[in-house]
Every structure is written in C-alpha cells, then in structure tokens.
Design an enzyme around this catalytic site. Structure first.
Site, mmCIF file in Angstrom:
data_model
loop_
_atom_site.group_PDB
_atom_site.id
_atom_site.type_symbol
_atom_site.label_atom_id
_atom_site.label_comp_id
_atom_site.label_asym_id
_atom_site.label_seq_id
_atom_site.Cartn_x
_atom_site.Cartn_y
_atom_site.Cartn_z
ATOM 1 C CE LYS A 91 -4.158 -1.858 1.961
ATOM 2 N NZ LYS A 91 -3.745 -3.250 1.691
ATOM 3 C CG ASP A 125 -2.960 -3.732 -2.182
ATOM 4 O OD1 ASP A 125 -2.919 -4.520 -3.147
ATOM 5 O OD2 ASP A 125 -2.925 -4.107 -0.988
ATOM 6 C CG MET A 126 -6.792 2.451 -5.858
ATOM 7 S SD MET A 126 -5.462 3.636 -6.209
ATOM 8 C CE MET A 126 -5.111 3.303 -7.932
ATOM 9 N NE ARG A 175 -5.146 -7.392 -6.405
ATOM 10 C CZ ARG A 175 -4.403 -6.985 -5.358
ATOM 11 N NH1 ARG A 175 -4.746 -5.908 -4.676
ATOM 12 N NH2 ARG A 175 -3.322 -7.648 -5.021
ATOM 13 C CE LYS A 178 -18.852 -6.493 -6.804
ATOM 14 N NZ LYS A 178 -20.060 -6.961 -6.091
ATOM 15 N N GLY A 179 -13.708 -2.202 -5.028
ATOM 16 C CA GLY A 179 -13.288 -1.078 -4.170
ATOM 17 C C GLY A 179 -13.888 -1.254 -2.788
ATOM 18 C CB THR A 217 -14.865 -10.368 -7.986
ATOM 19 O OG1 THR A 217 -16.176 -10.189 -7.464
ATOM 20 C CG2 THR A 217 -14.886 -11.423 -9.070
ATOM 21 C CG HIS A 218 -14.639 -12.707 -2.676
ATOM 22 N ND1 HIS A 218 -14.436 -11.398 -2.337
ATOM 23 C CD2 HIS A 218 -13.489 -13.352 -2.429
ATOM 24 C CE1 HIS A 218 -13.192 -11.243 -1.884
ATOM 25 N NE2 HIS A 218 -12.599 -12.412 -1.947
ATOM 26 N NE ARG A 279 -6.915 1.622 9.767
ATOM 27 C CZ ARG A 279 -5.755 1.177 10.223
ATOM 28 N NH1 ARG A 279 -5.409 1.397 11.470
ATOM 29 N NH2 ARG A 279 -4.944 0.507 9.442
ATOM 30 N NE ARG A 280 -9.404 -1.456 5.305
ATOM 31 C CZ ARG A 280 -8.584 -1.888 4.376
ATOM 32 N NH1 ARG A 280 -8.653 -3.105 3.949
ATOM 33 N NH2 ARG A 280 -7.704 -1.070 3.861
#
Ligand code: FAD
Length: 299
Positions: A91, A125-126, A175, A178-179, A217-218, A279-280
């Site tokens: 990141k 990563d974004m 990669r 969705k975000g 994606t899942h 936090r997530r």
C-alpha cells in the site's frame, strides 16, 4: 448499513481482543512471516498461488516507512528461500505516500528492484480516493522502467472509465476490484448493479487491449461474466488470473481452480492484525455482515 452490522461495529471497542481474533483469524494468516509461509505452503500445495500483504497503512514518518520497506524485502527473500509461488502486495501510504510522494516512489522502486532480483512481482494496492491519482502516477512511472509491477483499479469509482483508457493504452498490469473504502456519491457509484456493469465494462476494455488482468472478486455473477469474456476472447491462461481474499468463499475458489484457471489468494499477515481488523470493520461495516455470513456458511 443494516442494524445488525451497526451493532457489531458499535460493540467493537468493548469486545475482548480474543473475540475479535475469532472473527479475524480466518482472514489473516497470523502475526508473523512464518505464519504466512505456513498458510501459503498449504495453498500452493492445493494449486493456488498467493500475494502477501504486510498489514498496515498510513505510517507517520520516514523511519516507519523504511522499516516497512525492510520488512517487505525480508518477505521477498523468504518467498525465494522457501520456493513459494507468491508475489507481494503493497500500500503506497504504508511506504510513505502521505509523508512525501517522491520518497514513496523511491521506496516502491527499491522494492521492485529487490523483487526483480528474485524474479518476483510487486502489486500496488489501491487505497481511498485521496490516493488514486498519485498511485496511478507512481505506477505509470515505474511501469516505464519495470515489467514486474502492477496496480489496482476500483470499479466503483466514477473516474475509473478514464483511468482504464489511459492504463489500457500503456498495456498496464491491472488487478480489477470493486473497491473497499467508503466513498461519497460524488466520487463513487453507490448502486451495486452499476458497479458490476462498470467492472465488466472495464474488464472487457482491459482484455481487448491485451493487458494482464487480475480478476479480484468473490461475486459469482462477476466471476461468471469474466469466464464468458475469457471464452469470448479465447484468452490465453497467461493473460489473466482470478484473485480472492484469504478465507472468503472457499467453495467458489475451489470451483474456479478445479476448472483450470489460475487463482491467487491475498494473504495478509502482521503484528498489526488487531488494529487493522477493527479499523476495517469500522470503516466498512458491511464486512461485519460478510464475516458472519461466511462463518455460518450463509450463502
Ligand atoms: C485479491 C483482492 C485484492 C483486493 N485489493 C483491493 C485494493 O487494492 N483496493 C480496494 O479498494 N479493494 C480491494 N479489494 C476489495 C474489493 O474491492 C472488494 O471490496 C471486495 O472484494 C468485495 O467485493 P466482491 O467483488 O467480492 O463483491 P461483493 O458483492 O462485495 O461480495 C461478494 C460476496 O463475497 C463475500 N465477501 C466479500 N468481501 C468479503 C470480506 N472482506 N470478508 C468476508 N466476506 C467477503 C460476501 O459473502 C459477499 O456477499 C480486493 C479484493 C480482492 C479479492
């Protein structure tokens, strides 16, 4: 946000650490690199490759970023030493983006060089929308010099169509996901169906341009659409891979692997697992609902 998800998030500050660990342990390899190596050996043996994420983001100063850089170099060396089929995901804010952009660029560059020495690859990563332009700019600079680097694009962002046009021209390694961050309606689409349309639209553009794509994606509807596009373009197996997070919908994961597609599992590890998990969950309470559904197999 459902009341149930809200309740889980509200109870986090009083939840004992061991309870959070029960939720987190399925999704995080452990606190040490040796924990990640164990998980990866098992995944590799079952026909999946991985990408390693050292947990953490938004470091406060240069010395913290340099520590992260050193730890990632150890990870890259360990992948080689243990002959693991894995690359790394990083990141930008973990490597100093919010301290100084040029400093961050140099740190990522150094890591790409270290990875290159071992024939390995670095995925950038974004993060949230405040990092998007800088991350793409850093990536494009590095992409000119190195072939072992890729970036992430988020289908929920309104700007993504334009970014994809630019990145496709450069034959970027992407990669597509969705975000995960909670963004305003000005910045991101809110309708899940539009996000899915945009995901498929971007995926088709990338495939048409001959870019390497990581389909992250899942969501089985998206996986199905990706498979249809792979067939439509008769895409070679070395032009794409599926990607999924550790511990999420292992049934779908096994179905994709047994159909003969390359699948990479995102394996997070690190001392900061507790801060990261709480936090997530606070940032995106929908994850709390997902976790409960996964634990009880409610699909
Ligand atoms: C390999 C990988 C790398 C990623 N990298 C980034 C990144 O760099 N930047 C970024 O913004 N986002 C990243 N993401 C997250 C991504 O943007 C989505 O937020 C996440 O994957 C959920 O979207 P989905 O496509 O799985 O669809 P959804 O419709 O959100 O999820 C489909 C189903 O998957 C399950 N599920 C999804 N996510 C989770 C979870 N976290 N825990 C438990 N169950 C879950 C649920 O059962 C859900 O119903 C990444 C995802 C993957 C798989």
């Amino acid at each position: 946000m459902s009341l149930f998800n809200k309740l889980i998030v509200m109870s986090l500050p009083v939840a004992p650490k061991f309870l959070v660990h029960i939720f987190a342990k399925k999704y995080i390899a452990g606190s040490r690199l040796t924990d990640a190596i164990k998980v990866i050996r098992d995944l590799n043996a079952r026909g999946m490759c991985t990408t390693i994420d050292l947990l953490g983001e938004e470091i406060k100063n240069r010395s913290e970023a340099l520590q992260v850089l050193a730890s990632y170099k150890e990870v890259v060396a360990a992948i080689d030493q243990h002959k693991l089929d894995s690359n790394i995901s990083i990141k930008p804010t973990h490597l100093g983006l919010k301290v100084d952009k040029e400093f961050c660029y140099n740190n990522i560059r150094e890591l790409i060089l270290a990875a290159q020495n071992f024939g390995n690859f670095v995925r950038i990563d974004m993060e949230d929308h405040s990092c998007t332009s800088d991350t793409i700019e850093i990536y494009l600079r590095l992409h000119k010099e190195f072939s072992n680097v890729g970036v992430v694009i988020q289908a929920y962002l309104r700007r993504t169509g334009n970014d994809i046009n630019l990145l496709a021209q450069q034959k970027a390694n992407i990669r597509l996901c969705k975000g995960i961050y909670v963004e305003s309606r000005q910045i991101a689409y809110k309708d899940p169906q539009i996000i899915n349309y945009n995901f498929t639209y971007c995926l088709e553009k990338l495939m048409t341009a001959g870019c390497y794509v990581g389909i992250a994606t899942h969501d089985e509807k998206l996986a199905w659409q990706a498979l249809a596009l792979i067939e439509k373009f008769k895409l070679d197996k070395n032009k794409y891979e599926f990607q999924m997070l550790l511990g999420v919908d292992e049934q779908l994961r096994d179905l994709i692997v047994s159909a003969g597609h390359r699948l990479r599992v995102y394996v997070p590890f690190g001392e900061k697992w507790y801060a990261y998990s709480t936090r997530r969950l606070k940032e995106n309470p929908n994850i709390a609902g997902y976790v409960i559904k996964n634990i009880f197999g409610l699909h």
